[in-house]
Motif scaffolding. Structure first.
Motif, mmCIF file in Angstrom:
data_model
loop_
_atom_site.group_PDB
_atom_site.id
_atom_site.type_symbol
_atom_site.label_atom_id
_atom_site.label_comp_id
_atom_site.label_asym_id
_atom_site.label_seq_id
_atom_site.Cartn_x
_atom_site.Cartn_y
_atom_site.Cartn_z
ATOM 1 N N ALA A 131 0.828 -1.203 0.000
ATOM 2 C CA ALA A 131 0.000 0.000 0.000
ATOM 3 C C ALA A 131 0.867 1.259 0.000
ATOM 4 C CB ALA A 131 -0.932 -0.008 1.205
ATOM 5 N N GLN A 132 1.940 1.238 0.793
ATOM 6 C CA GLN A 132 2.841 2.391 0.824
ATOM 7 C C GLN A 132 3.510 2.607 -0.535
ATOM 8 O OE1 GLN A 132 5.193 1.042 4.220
ATOM 9 N NE2 GLN A 132 4.531 2.854 5.389
ATOM 10 N N ALA A 133 3.965 1.494 -1.162
ATOM 11 C CA ALA A 133 4.618 1.610 -2.469
ATOM 12 C C ALA A 133 3.641 2.132 -3.515
ATOM 13 C CB ALA A 133 5.178 0.249 -2.884
ATOM 14 N N LYS A 134 2.405 1.677 -3.458
ATOM 15 C CA LYS A 134 1.409 2.148 -4.416
ATOM 16 C C LYS A 134 1.127 3.624 -4.217
ATOM 17 C CE LYS A 134 -3.158 1.072 -6.320
ATOM 18 N NZ LYS A 134 -4.342 0.186 -6.225
ATOM 19 N N GLN A 135 1.089 4.059 -2.946
ATOM 20 C CA GLN A 135 0.879 5.480 -2.657
ATOM 21 C C GLN A 135 2.037 6.310 -3.213
ATOM 22 O OE1 GLN A 135 0.264 6.297 1.491
ATOM 23 N NE2 GLN A 135 0.048 8.507 1.197
ATOM 24 N N PHE A 136 3.270 5.817 -3.026
ATOM 25 C CA PHE A 136 4.428 6.513 -3.594
ATOM 26 C C PHE A 136 4.304 6.613 -5.114
ATOM 27 C CE2 PHE A 136 7.051 5.044 0.236
ATOM 28 C CZ PHE A 136 7.051 6.309 0.813
ATOM 29 N N ALA A 137 3.915 5.497 -5.763
ATOM 30 C CA ALA A 137 3.821 5.466 -7.226
ATOM 31 C C ALA A 137 2.746 6.418 -7.720
ATOM 32 C CB ALA A 137 3.531 4.041 -7.687
ATOM 33 N N THR A 138 1.597 6.434 -7.028
ATOM 34 C CA THR A 138 0.494 7.314 -7.442
ATOM 35 C C THR A 138 0.881 8.769 -7.289
ATOM 36 O OG1 THR A 138 -1.080 5.613 -6.737
ATOM 37 C CG2 THR A 138 -1.930 7.843 -7.073
ATOM 38 N N SER A 139 1.513 9.088 -6.161
ATOM 39 C CA SER A 139 1.944 10.460 -5.931
ATOM 40 C C SER A 139 2.985 10.903 -6.950
ATOM 41 C CB SER A 139 2.517 10.579 -4.504
ATOM 42 O OG SER A 139 3.037 11.869 -4.278
ATOM 43 N N ILE A 314 9.116 0.271 -7.235
ATOM 44 C CA ILE A 314 9.427 0.850 -5.915
ATOM 45 C C ILE A 314 9.624 -0.251 -4.882
ATOM 46 C CG2 ILE A 314 8.504 2.263 -4.043
ATOM 47 C CD1 ILE A 314 7.116 3.953 -6.220
ATOM 48 N N LEU A 315 8.776 -1.302 -4.932
ATOM 49 C CA LEU A 315 8.933 -2.426 -4.015
ATOM 50 C C LEU A 315 10.296 -3.096 -4.197
ATOM 51 C CD1 LEU A 315 5.376 -4.049 -4.156
ATOM 52 C CD2 LEU A 315 6.483 -3.102 -2.124
ATOM 53 N N GLN A 316 10.755 -3.177 -5.437
ATOM 54 C CA GLN A 316 12.070 -3.772 -5.688
ATOM 55 C C GLN A 316 13.179 -2.947 -5.035
ATOM 56 O OE1 GLN A 316 12.093 -4.031 -9.982
ATOM 57 N NE2 GLN A 316 11.564 -6.199 -9.959
ATOM 58 N N TRP A 317 13.062 -1.623 -5.135
ATOM 59 C CA TRP A 317 14.084 -0.787 -4.497
ATOM 60 C C TRP A 317 14.029 -0.917 -2.977
ATOM 61 C CZ3 TRP A 317 18.221 0.913 -6.666
ATOM 62 C CH2 TRP A 317 18.241 1.237 -8.025
ATOM 63 N N LEU A 318 12.831 -1.093 -2.445
ATOM 64 C CA LEU A 318 12.705 -1.243 -0.995
ATOM 65 C C LEU A 318 13.286 -2.578 -0.532
ATOM 66 C CD1 LEU A 318 9.092 0.159 -0.360
ATOM 67 C CD2 LEU A 318 11.282 1.340 -0.078
ATOM 68 N N GLU A 319 13.095 -3.627 -1.331
ATOM 69 C CA GLU A 319 13.561 -4.955 -0.920
ATOM 70 C C GLU A 319 15.006 -5.219 -1.321
ATOM 71 O OE1 GLU A 319 12.480 -9.672 -1.657
ATOM 72 O OE2 GLU A 319 10.884 -8.178 -1.683
ATOM 73 N N TRP A 320 15.348 -4.860 -2.568
ATOM 74 C CA TRP A 320 16.666 -5.235 -3.089
ATOM 75 C C TRP A 320 17.658 -4.068 -3.122
ATOM 76 C CZ3 TRP A 320 13.949 -7.873 -7.806
ATOM 77 C CH2 TRP A 320 13.409 -9.077 -7.385
ATOM 78 N N GLY A 321 17.143 -2.850 -3.004
ATOM 79 C CA GLY A 321 18.031 -1.697 -3.034
ATOM 80 C C GLY A 321 18.430 -1.233 -1.660
ATOM 81 N N GLY A 322 17.848 -1.834 -0.635
ATOM 82 C CA GLY A 322 18.215 -1.493 0.734
ATOM 83 C C GLY A 322 17.571 -0.220 1.263
ATOM 84 N N TYR A 323 16.578 0.326 0.535
ATOM 85 C CA TYR A 323 15.922 1.534 1.009
ATOM 86 C C TYR A 323 14.840 1.184 2.022
ATOM 87 C CZ TYR A 323 17.957 4.369 -2.764
ATOM 88 O OH TYR A 323 18.815 5.036 -3.593
ATOM 89 N N SER A 324 14.776 1.963 3.086
ATOM 90 C CA SER A 324 13.628 1.894 3.987
ATOM 91 C C SER A 324 12.547 2.818 3.423
ATOM 92 C CB SER A 324 14.018 2.347 5.394
ATOM 93 O OG SER A 324 14.402 3.725 5.370
ATOM 94 N N VAL A 325 11.339 2.699 3.969
ATOM 95 C CA VAL A 325 10.260 3.578 3.509
ATOM 96 C C VAL A 325 10.625 5.036 3.765
ATOM 97 C CG1 VAL A 325 7.845 4.242 3.915
ATOM 98 C CG2 VAL A 325 8.488 1.817 3.821
ATOM 99 N N GLU A 326 11.241 5.295 4.922
ATOM 100 C CA GLU A 326 11.615 6.661 5.260
ATOM 101 C C GLU A 326 12.685 7.183 4.306
ATOM 102 O OE1 GLU A 326 9.627 4.657 8.387
ATOM 103 O OE2 GLU A 326 11.526 4.133 7.375
ATOM 104 N N ALA A 327 13.688 6.335 4.008
ATOM 105 C CA ALA A 327 14.759 6.768 3.105
ATOM 106 C C ALA A 327 14.227 7.059 1.715
ATOM 107 C CB ALA A 327 15.853 5.701 3.042
ATOM 108 N N TRP A 328 13.276 6.228 1.256
ATOM 109 C CA TRP A 328 12.683 6.462 -0.066
ATOM 110 C C TRP A 328 11.903 7.772 -0.094
ATOM 111 C CZ3 TRP A 328 13.062 4.438 -4.858
ATOM 112 C CH2 TRP A 328 12.115 4.837 -5.803
#
Length: 871
Positions: A131-139, A314-328
């Motif tokens: 849901a957070q990743a989708k919100q980021f993508a929509t925004s 975005i989910l890939q960057w969160l999982e494989w890129g080492g980004y936290s939601v806050e860092a993204w």
């Protein structure tokens, strides 16, 4: 896309400019021949001035067609050992060194290495994270203008009706209907009215009464000019297409139905009565598009953003890129957008590009390892073989040749199966002649078959009886009243045929073949019109002059590098196939030559080489053929791996001994070749059945969807001496052409091989490639659900594009199991490096193929030194 306002200023394009735009646009398709004369073609043959990867990206953008193997295909190949992991790692490392990173290099390296595992995301099951990743993508999508394509898209594809159907689907439906009516090859009982006046005139008259269009749509058609050129210009104007986008827009219409468009292009190129048929096709498409979308105009083309794909990135960057939601969330929108675009590009293209190249390099490494062991071997020219057999370069010949060589002191040779003879053949009992050479060439002579009496009365009468019965049966099916009586007349016979063909196909097929063989058996003393007749048919001279006879014999013997050390018996072996109830039968005969089996060409060449005047002319050219050497011809039946003799002259003692030794060995040769080939077919790998009986069953079973594999798994084209490949099991994956660079001082022989046979092999390779990676677009789907339409091609069901490629069963061994390996052709030339450099300088088109990634090139010399020439 330009403004779609009815008031948009638009100036009519000059006719010459418009025709040039059409000529440029039609490069995105290739001619599609009728399936009865099936011709293998690369679907991208006219795009080779562009890089393979650029075309792949363009096709994905404009048609959502993927030119790279699917993830499942790659994983299967990896599990099968076809892709070495170290080749993948090397390719990824090289790419990383050349790319611009949207983040720290360590972060990027970790990200791409995870993507390259082709594993699925783990966090997609985390609903909160999703849901957070989708919100980021929509925004992010709201804050940007989105991805505006550089290419024009069909207006009708952006509009849907009340049922949610795209208007472009209706355009396709109508275009398919009119194309089927126009190109029908006597399959329909009633022909298209006014067809003789041409496609446009007939369509323009009939469409105004088409009940499938509404009254308002028919009225709009009537407002359009009764001229294809004016109509096309008018439709472009009313649709509001900007002048700078016309070519791109026409390309989209051609790519919408590449099969029907390709058939129109073939008709235009091969029928002297057709003129500007592609222009007519485009005019009709755009006229129909305008009349269907006019109520919706103007249409504003909005930039398209796929929120689901952005969310996954975005989910890939969160999982494989080492980004936290806050860092993204702390990244700027520009940085987030750069990350998303990078991930999409890497996921959809770069990752599988690297895997594909690693797959190709793994195969290339395996080939290198094999050939380096044999490159230094020298053929012993002091020993004369018992017999020499020249086969087509077709990959199906390679396993058969190996079995022949194991059976005795026989030598096999590779050459293009039409044997360099640019002829159209007119066989005894056939109504029409047929070009018997690759479709990229045009016949220069016609060769006719006849008997000593010139009028074989009994044979012709029997042929006429069969044709009359077939014609009457067809006409009764197509007419209303006779069709009511037909079941009563034909029911018992057809019922018996259905039962026997279904339950005892091999015996039934043999019985029918024997019946036809006796009923329509040609006279034994047929003769060919080899001598120039001082007359022409179909604008072609009949026969050859004495100079031409010598020239063609010399060319063929030189191409196959058979200019000395002749065996007592030399056999030129054409090839053909047999299968029952198979629309793609012509593709198994010879896809390169439009379905022409090449036994006829082999007979022509053998008879030429036996002529005293030809031998005298060859002797003057330093090709001295012993008087004890005799040339014969045969045909390799690929579906049953048997050799059928086509022409066998009187044989002297040594040649007779060679013939008897060969025929005595042939049953065992066929058994071994078929045993090996059957092991490759699904459900036959553990069979204990007699291989000879089994292959004949497959060839005669009308329910069999895979009578043979054809040219599936083709992967390489090896140009060199037979000693280079003789001791290697190439698994039926290699085209083999004999060549010795020492006998080719000016490089002309190699240039001819590359320009002709190697180019044909590349077309075949890329057709199999395209049918595997994009079966829904470039293949022809499931054989079981195909419908032969208009007598010229196949469709899926009763309304689809005219299918351009190979069936699913020709490239897959099961619904989810690959058989053909979709890799680009590797050409290996046995020659020193300076020969290759001269070749590339002499053939800029071939250099372009290599540089742009449409084919791979390597060479190996007599010292075993290997060099890769591909970029």
């Amino acid at each position: 896309m330009g403004k779609m306002d009815k008031t948009t200023m638009y100036h009519n394009i000059d006719n010459n400019d418009l025709n040039q735009l059409i000529t440029n646009a039609q490069k995105v398709i290739v001619p599609l021949s009728p399936i009865s004369v099936f011709a293998a073609r690369s679907p991208w043959a006219n795009l080779e001035d562009k890089n393979f990867d650029d075309v792949a990206q363009w096709l994905r953008e404009v048609r959502e067609v993927d030119m790279y193997p699917a993830v499942s295909t790659i994983l299967e190949a990896k599990d099968n050992g076809e892709i070495a992991q170290d080749k993948v790692d090397e390719g990824l490392e090289q790419w990383l060194q050349q790319t611009t990173a949207p983040c720290a290099s360590e972060t990027l390296a970790h990200f791409v290495k995870q993507v390259m595992t082709l594993k699925s995301l783990q966090k997609t099951n985390d609903k909160a994270q999703y849901a957070q990743a989708k919100q980021f993508a929509t925004s992010l999508a709201r804050s940007t203008s989105g991805h505006k394509s550089k290419h024009a898209h069909l207006i009708s594809a952006a509009v849907t009706d009340d049922q949610g159907t795209k208007i472009s689907d209706y355009v396709d439906y109508h275009v398919m209907k009119w194309c089927k009516l126009y190109v029908d090859d006597a399959q329909a009982g009633w022909t298209m009215p006014d067809r003789e006046r041409g496609f446009f005139a007939s369509w323009y008259r009939l469409v105004q009464h088409d009940p499938a269009l509404t009254k308002q749509e028919r009225q709009r058609i009537k407002t359009l000019p009764n001229d294809s050129e004016l109509l096309l210009n008018t439709a472009l104007q009313r649709l509001g297409i900007d002048e700078g986008e016309i070519q791109s827009y026409l390309e989209q219409h051609l790519l919408a139905l590449p099969g029907w468009a390709g058939m129109m292009l073939w008709q235009e190129e091969n029928d002297e009565h057709e003129d500007h048929l592609i222009r007519t096709y485009l005019a009709i498409r755009l006229a129909l598009e305008w009349c269907l979308v006019d109520p919706y105009l103007p249409i504003k083309a909005e930039p398209r953003v796929d929120i689901s794909q952005w969310t996954e990135a975005i989910l890939q960057w969160l999982e494989w890129g080492g980004y936290s939601v806050e860092a993204w969330s702390q990244l700027t929108s520009e940085s987030q957008l750069a990350h998303v675009h990078f991930a999409l590009h890497f996921n959809h293209q770069v990752s599988r590009k690297i895997w594909l190249e690693a797959w190709e390099e793994t195969y290339q490494q395996q080939m290198k390892d094999h050939l380096e062991q044999t490159a230094t071997k020298v053929q012993d020219e002091t020993i004369t073989p018992t017999a020499q057999l020249a086969f087509c370069i077709d990959v199906r010949s390679e396993p058969f040749r190996r079995q022949i060589e194991k059976a005795g002191h026989f030598e096999t040779i590779g050459i293009a199966g039409f044997f360099g003879l640019p002829i159209a053949k007119s066989e005894l009992g056939k109504k029409h002649s047929h070009p018997s050479l690759p479709v990229m060439n045009q016949p220069q002579h016609k060769i006719k078959e006849y008997t000593a009496e010139r009028e074989p009365t009994a044979f012709q009468q029997r042929k006429h009886v069969l044709q009359s019965v077939t014609y009457t049966f067809k006409k009764m099916k197509q007419n209303a009243l006779p069709s009511l009586l037909l079941p009563e007349l034909s029911g018992p016979w057809l019922t018996l045929q259905t039962i026997t063909r279904s339950f005892i196909p091999r015996r039934t097929g043999n019985l029918i073949r024997k019946f036809y063989g006796r009923w329509l058996q040609k006279p034994q003393d047929t003769t060919l019109t080899l001598d120039y007749q001082h007359e022409h048919e179909d604008h072609l001279p009949i026969g050859f002059t004495d100079e031409e006879k010598i020239a063609y014999a010399k060319q063929a013997l030189t191409l196959m590098n058979l200019t000395k050390r002749f065996a007592p018996l030399v056999v030129f072996c054409g090839h053909g196939s047999h299968s029952a109830n198979n629309p793609y039968a012509a593709s198994l005969d010879c896809g390169a030559c439009g379905g022409a089996a090449s036994g006829f060409n082999a007979k022509v060449l053998a008879q030429l080489c036996n002529l005293p005047e030809v031998r005298a002319g060859l002797a003057n050219a330093d090709i001295v053929i012993p008087s004890t050497t005799v040339f014969a011809s045969a045909e390799h039946h690929t579906s049953v791996d048997e050799l059928a003799w086509v022409y066998l002259p009187e044989l002297p003692e040594a040649a007779q001994d060679a013939y008897e030794a060969l025929t005595a060995s042939m049953p065992e040769i066929s058994r071994r070749a078929n045993q090996q080939r059957l092991s490759q077919l699904p459900n036959n790998h553990i069979t204990k059945k007699d291989p000879i009986k089994e292959v004949h069953r497959l060839a005669n079973d009308w329910s069999e969807i895979r009578p043979e594999w054809g040219l599936a798994k083709n992967a390489s084209f090896i140009i060199g001496e037979r000693s280079l490949t003789k001791d290697i099991n190439l698994e039926g994956r290699a085209f083999l052409h004999n060549y010795n660079w020492k006998d080719d001082e000016d490089g002309s022989i190699l240039a001819n091989i590359i320009s002709g046979p190697a180019t044909v092999a590349q077309w075949i390779n890329l057709q199999y490639y395209a049918s595997t990676v994009a079966p829904h677009y470039y293949g022809s789907g499931n054989k079981i659900t195909q419908t032969v339409t208009a007598g010229i091609g196949v469709m899926q069901g009763n309304a689809s594009d005219l299918l351009t490629g190979l069936p699913w069963q020709s490239v897959m061994s099961a619904d989810n199991k690959m058989y053909h390996s979709p890799i680009r052709l590797l050409i290996v030339v046995q020659a020193p490096q300076h020969v290759i450099m001269n070749l590339l300088d002499a053939l800029p088109d071939f250099r372009q193929k290599v540089n742009n990634g449409w084919v791979r090139l390597a060479s190996i010399d007599h010292f075993g030194d290997w060099k890769e020439w591909s970029n």
